[in-house]
Design a protein around this motif. Sequence first.
Motif, PDB file in Angstrom:
ATOM      1  N   MET A 215      43.544  29.302  33.968  1.00 17.62           N
ATOM      2  CA  MET A 215      44.037  27.970  34.300  1.00 17.62           C
ATOM      3  C   MET A 215      44.329  27.894  35.784  1.00 17.62           C
ATOM      4  N   GLU A 216      43.824  26.829  36.409  1.00 16.68           N
ATOM      5  CA  GLU A 216      44.066  26.611  37.840  1.00 16.68           C
ATOM      6  C   GLU A 216      44.427  25.156  38.055  1.00 16.68           C
ATOM      7  N   SER A 217      45.532  24.900  38.705  1.00 20.88           N
ATOM      8  CA  SER A 217      46.006  23.540  39.007  1.00 20.88           C
ATOM      9  C   SER A 217      45.783  22.553  37.862  1.00 20.88           C
ATOM     10  N   GLY A 218      46.231  22.932  36.691  1.00 18.72           N
ATOM     11  CA  GLY A 218      46.188  21.988  35.574  1.00 18.72           C
ATOM     12  C   GLY A 218      44.860  21.885  34.862  1.00 18.72           C
ATOM     13  N   GLN A 219      43.907  22.727  35.219  1.00 15.08           N
ATOM     14  CA  GLN A 219      42.610  22.690  34.533  1.00 15.08           C
ATOM     15  C   GLN A 219      42.193  24.083  34.090  1.00 15.08           C
ATOM     16  N   LEU A 220      41.400  24.137  33.021  1.00 20.18           N
ATOM     17  CA  LEU A 220      40.847  25.412  32.588  1.00 20.18           C
ATOM     18  C   LEU A 220      39.516  25.604  33.317  1.00 20.18           C
ATOM     19  N   THR A 221      39.413  26.696  34.053  1.00 24.47           N
ATOM     20  CA  THR A 221      38.217  26.865  34.882  1.00 24.47           C
ATOM     21  C   THR A 221      37.237  27.895  34.326  1.00 24.47           C
ATOM     22  N   ILE A 222      37.751  28.988  33.806  1.00 21.43           N
ATOM     23  CA  ILE A 222      36.861  30.039  33.325  1.00 21.43           C
ATOM     24  C   ILE A 222      37.322  30.422  31.923  1.00 21.43           C
ATOM     25  N   THR A 223      36.365  30.712  31.058  1.00 28.23           N
ATOM     26  CA  THR A 223      36.753  31.194  29.741  1.00 28.23           C
ATOM     27  C   THR A 223      35.770  32.265  29.287  1.00 28.23           C
ATOM     28  N   GLY A 224      36.222  33.130  28.415  1.00 25.85           N
ATOM     29  CA  GLY A 224      35.344  34.198  27.947  1.00 25.85           C
ATOM     30  C   GLY A 224      36.139  35.216  27.169  1.00 25.85           C
ATOM     31  N   SER A 225      35.450  36.266  26.707  1.00 24.24           N
ATOM     32  CA  SER A 225      36.168  37.321  26.005  1.00 24.24           C
ATOM     33  C   SER A 225      37.020  38.090  27.010  1.00 24.24           C
ATOM     34  N   GLY A 226      37.990  38.806  26.500  1.00 27.18           N
ATOM     35  CA  GLY A 226      38.849  39.577  27.376  1.00 27.18           C
ATOM     36  C   GLY A 226      38.046  40.486  28.297  1.00 27.18           C
ATOM     37  N   ARG A 227      37.018  41.137  27.723  1.00 28.10           N
ATOM     38  CA  ARG A 227      36.217  42.071  28.492  1.00 28.10           C
ATOM     39  C   ARG A 227      35.429  41.354  29.598  1.00 28.10           C
ATOM     40  N   GLU A 228      34.851  40.205  29.200  1.00 27.11           N
ATOM     41  CA  GLU A 228      34.093  39.418  30.186  1.00 27.11           C
ATOM     42  C   GLU A 228      34.965  39.009  31.374  1.00 27.11           C
ATOM     43  N   LEU A 229      36.161  38.531  31.032  1.00 23.21           N
ATOM     44  CA  LEU A 229      37.043  38.071  32.109  1.00 23.21           C
ATOM     45  C   LEU A 229      37.480  39.239  32.987  1.00 23.21           C
ATOM     46  N   LEU A 230      37.743  40.397  32.344  1.00 25.97           N
ATOM     47  CA  LEU A 230      38.142  41.568  33.129  1.00 25.97           C
ATOM     48  C   LEU A 230      37.038  41.972  34.106  1.00 25.97           C
ATOM     49  N   ALA A 231      35.779  41.685  33.695  1.00 24.47           N
ATOM     50  CA  ALA A 231      34.651  42.078  34.542  1.00 24.47           C
ATOM     51  C   ALA A 231      34.255  40.992  35.535  1.00 24.47           C
ATOM     52  N   ASP A 232      34.714  39.774  35.318  1.00 21.66           N
ATOM     53  CA  ASP A 232      34.312  38.648  36.162  1.00 21.66           C
ATOM     54  C   ASP A 232      34.844  38.843  37.588  1.00 21.66           C
ATOM     55  N   PRO A 233      33.957  38.855  38.581  1.00 20.55           N
ATOM     56  CA  PRO A 233      34.409  39.113  39.947  1.00 20.55           C
ATOM     57  C   PRO A 233      35.411  38.066  40.460  1.00 20.55           C
ATOM     58  N   LYS A 234      35.221  36.803  40.057  1.00 21.94           N
ATOM     59  CA  LYS A 234      36.158  35.762  40.512  1.00 21.94           C
ATOM     60  C   LYS A 234      37.548  36.015  39.950  1.00 21.94           C
ATOM     61  N   VAL A 235      37.594  36.359  38.649  1.00 21.43           N
ATOM     62  CA  VAL A 235      38.876  36.633  38.014  1.00 21.43           C
ATOM     63  C   VAL A 235      39.512  37.858  38.660  1.00 21.43           C
ATOM     64  N   ARG A 236      38.692  38.870  38.871  1.00 20.44           N
ATOM     65  CA  ARG A 236      39.211  40.099  39.494  1.00 20.44           C
ATOM     66  C   ARG A 236      39.813  39.796  40.851  1.00 20.44           C
ATOM     67  N   ALA A 237      39.116  38.971  41.615  1.00 22.76           N
ATOM     68  CA  ALA A 237      39.581  38.660  42.965  1.00 22.76           C
ATOM     69  C   ALA A 237      40.885  37.861  42.929  1.00 22.76           C
ATOM     70  N   ALA A 238      40.933  36.878  42.021  1.00 24.02           N
ATOM     71  CA  ALA A 238      42.071  35.954  42.057  1.00 24.02           C
ATOM     72  C   ALA A 238      43.285  36.488  41.312  1.00 24.02           C
ATOM     73  N   TYR A 239      43.071  37.162  40.161  1.00 21.14           N
ATOM     74  CA  TYR A 239      44.215  37.472  39.301  1.00 21.14           C
ATOM     75  C   TYR A 239      44.441  38.943  39.053  1.00 21.14           C
ATOM     76  N   LEU A 240      43.509  39.776  39.423  1.00 25.03           N
ATOM     77  CA  LEU A 240      43.715  41.189  39.140  1.00 25.03           C
ATOM     78  C   LEU A 240      43.967  41.965  40.418  1.00 25.03           C
ATOM     79  N   GLY A 241      44.175  41.234  41.500  1.00 30.50           N
ATOM     80  CA  GLY A 241      44.589  41.853  42.750  1.00 30.50           C
ATOM     81  C   GLY A 241      43.533  42.735  43.367  1.00 30.50           C
ATOM     82  N   GLU A 242      42.261  42.298  43.289  1.00 32.53           N
ATOM     83  CA  GLU A 242      41.216  43.103  43.943  1.00 32.53           C
ATOM     84  C   GLU A 242      40.566  42.310  45.058  1.00 32.53           C
TER      85      GLU A 242
END
Lengths: 242, 310
Positions: A215-242
């Motif tokens: 969720m970003e600024s009131g909208q759902l932007t990315i969705t997927g399985s836990g594994r997919e999200l853990l591997a998603d570079p955008k998610v990693r950059a924004a929320y996993l501190g990489e």
Amino acid sequence: MHTNPASPLLQLDGVKIAYGGIQAVKGISLELYKGEMVCLIGANGAGKTTTLNAISGTLGLAGGSIMYDGDDIGTLPTHKRLRKGIALVPEGRGIFTRLTVEENLRMGAYIRNDAAAIDADLERVYTMLPRVKERLAQVAGTLSGGEQQMVAIGRALLSRPKLLLLDEPSMGLAPLVVEKIFEVVQTVKNEGVTILLVEQNANLALEFAQRGYVMESGQLTITGSGRELLADPKVRAAYLGE
Amino acid sequence: METLLQQIVNGLVVGSVYALVALGYTMVYGILGLINFAHGEVVMVGALTALQTLLFLMGVAPDMAPLLKLAIAVLVAVPVCMILGFLMERLAYRRLRGAPRLAPLITAIGMSFLLQTLAMIIWGRNYHTFPQLISTDPLQPIDGVFITPVQIAIVIISALMMAGLILLVTKTRLGRAMRATAENHRVASLMGVDTNAIIALTFVIGAGLAAVAGVMFASNYGIAHYAMGFMPGLKAFTAAVLGGIGNLGGAMLGGIVLGLVEAVGAGYIETMTFGFLNSSYQDIFAFVILGIVLIFRPTGLLGERVSDRA
């Protein structure tokens, strides 16, 4: 994308939520199927807590619909949603600090009349949370943060929910305590309770959840399985501190 | 010595009634943070409804036992006041739930005037004689110290009602829901508590206690009047603040202490002021206490923080 043929237990469709004219949630759609554990991750102020509050009914909708178990519950008052099986463990735990630990837990069973089964469920909560049992007669305001979180979760379980909403259960707690709490959450999930988990600790949430929404600024932007999200570079950059 | 003992007896009697009324203030404050200044008028409505019932019963069944008449009068006055308490909350205060604190406070004062005026229209401006159906012939348990059967009844019935309320609030599922709602409406509703119903119930219980208090006042003094609720209401509010507003035990303690201070003060005010003031100035004590408490111990005898809520 999802292949489950059954209809979802919870379905948000175009949900908008506003605080005094400012839209905090800007038309989100998500669904949860029976027995799933889904997480909602995102930065502070993205609208995650607001979404949970709207599902539990403590906030009204500015648009869209919430379907639960086949019914539109969008205008149902909070206490009736609990009777339908939706329990929220609120952000900050929402412990009744002036009630004893046991009274707090018994408040969770407020809607039930089956005294014997309540006592049995209490015993189950005690076995899951042994540290709580030693403090039953204590006023709950004297508990530590971790103990309060455990009481809050135990209390929510005593209503025998079908859908458990957890708002930042790890907030402000030591890693060991967080681990213990997620063990309990896992047990609850294994018993078939559907769980929607809001977490800032995205690593932890995605590790436990089958699916996730970002969720970003009131909208759902990315969705997927836990594994997919853990591997998603955008998610990693924004929320996993990489 | 007899004067002191006598004034202690008088203080306990009037203090028990203050305590009953103070409970209504403190329960509503505890759950809504609202000071329901119209609560004193419920005392008046209770007394006048009971009076009306008694007059009716004396007309249709003059031979009925006096105690039975009084019991029926109470059984009419209590539900009437409960409905009044329910309507006050439902029609006025509930609409102001989210409003700034001043709005419900002013509404409560307006409600007080409204009820007094309605009572004046219904029952007129005159003092009515309230039939004293429990004997007021004084007994003399100790030489020089008098207590009437009606006073004994007041103390016993008050004590029983207060004990009942304490049991309800501390031991039952409903009482637990009341305390949970008082602490956090939102989380209580997350537990499945219909918080609107709990708040309405709080007004209803408080009004029921006030109705009984109204019959006690009227039976003790033998009069009833459309404005009779105002002063006891203020005194009971003082008692609630003295005990620590929001705290049930505090309201009881505050009521008794206030009754004692007032009665003992009234007994000695002439001596204390070298004859300048007489016992008709006894109301001074309640308001001096209110001032002192608010200045030096705003949390009251048993209360918690109050600063941001008054």
